[in-house]
Design an enzyme around this catalytic site. Sequence first.
Site, PDB file in Angstrom:
ATOM      1  CB  CYS A  26      20.976  24.057 -26.692  1.00  0.00           C
ATOM      2  SG  CYS A  26      19.327  24.761 -26.412  1.00  0.00           S
ATOM      3  CD  GLU A  42      21.871  18.008 -30.842  1.00  0.00           C
ATOM      4  OE1 GLU A  42      21.123  18.139 -29.858  1.00  0.00           O
ATOM      5  OE2 GLU A  42      22.615  18.922 -31.267  1.00  0.00           O
TER       6      GLU A  42
END
Length: 520
Positions: free
Chosen positions: A89, A178
């Site tokens: 990200c 994640e």
Amino acid sequence: MKEKKLYKSRDFIVVLDFGAQYNQLIARRVRECNVYCEILPPETPLSKLREINPSGIILSGGPASVYYPDSPTVNKGLFRLGIPVLGICYGMQLMAKVLGGEVIGAEKREYGRTEMHVHKTGVLFEGLNPQLICWMSHGDIVKSPPPGFDAVASTINTPVSAMSHRSGKFHAVQFHPEVVHTPWGIEIIRNFLYKVCGCEGTWTMGNYIDFIVKDIRRAVKNQKVVCALSGGVDSAATAALVHRAVPKQLSCIFVDHGLLRAGEAEQVVRTFKHNFKMRLLHVDARERFLRKLKGVTDPEEKRRIIGNEFIRVFEEFSEQFGDVKFLAQGTLYPDVIESMTVGTGKSATIKTHHNVGGLPERMRFQLIEPLRFLFKDEVRMLCEKMKMPEEIVWRQPFPGPGLAIRIIGEVTEERLRILKEADAIILEEFRNANLMKEIWQAFAVLPAVRTVGVMGDQRSYDYPIVLRAVTSQDGMTADWAKLPQELLERLSNRIVNEVEGVNRLLYDISSKPPSTIEWE
């Protein structure tokens, strides 16, 4: 123990934290792949990274935009260390900017479950279907990858959803592998660890136990240790590890601060006398803590008072064991991360844990915290490896400040009595429904407000009780439990009818995030 790399391993991953509130999830997923991992600030000097020489580095997400003047960044030399790097990200956008790519604000932001197509499988997506579901949460995008990078995946709104360098050393993804909402995310992390970084998966609880026991012996030498025992899995594991390391030098102190659940103090003493051959001193400090909490309503102040008073009680009663130099306590990695600003200072403190931020600045003990870099489920694995009793291993998490932070407002004897009685009914009904292993936590909360009701044809003006029940794997994220309607009905009837001073039951259906599991 100092904040340092506790586990010397050939496999060691560093996560550079750019301020996303739940970056510890990245570390947790790495650990699930049997690779040790720690979170460090992004301003960690290159010299330290060279000294650590990790197998790989992960650049985490974060709330900033890379083109803002004060946004956190990394030294470009990071990419000349010869260490594989994965950007996630914000970490992907930062990698692109630092290495000469272009990052812009997206015309259409992406949040939530998103369909993604993999154009070039490569090492990162090896073994995965080219059509994937991923979890996005971003307002910026990489418009042009840096020189030497190829765009390897895209979504309808993000043409560069993943990119890889032709050297095979550097990879980045715009989505969050994640989180559980990216179903194949763990496979992407595993591919990076094993296929890019060359990790071998040496992080196991058996290896950790051997290492930490030796580490405790080195730290303590011939000095005495007192262990703060609560009866929960964390303090029990801490006591067991210290006892294995220096059995003749350990004494345990169990402080009953009056904020435990009904019958819990007696159960703790009974369990430890039956299962462990350790010196155990039971201190009744109920009146002492209640006096300190009188008139206090702020949850952070409650934590500070309780943490400070705990240390004072230990200092006072440890004198019975002679000159004690060390205090052992069951601090966990999420406690540390939630209590302290990690990395850049962009992360907000969620809450102060009484055994981290709540400790007094001056105390005569040195701390032994053998679980400081472990997650809750790792502690349970450790306990099972040490063959500890199941009633301890699978005890539901209970906060150190106890019921003080489940009473929203001032802690009084009446409110404690009401909360204990309601909580006992909840636990009894969950046990009867065989839900104790399925539920991460189930408990009662008492807001210090009163509501109008009708009981026995008369007006009542009593407290509400809030039921909180969540499912989770590690406590860092959680979903509210979808309980049977019959159970909710039974709980409502019993609590309102059996607990004097209560006239309604509410059910909290918030997940974490955006809420936390505890109310304070």
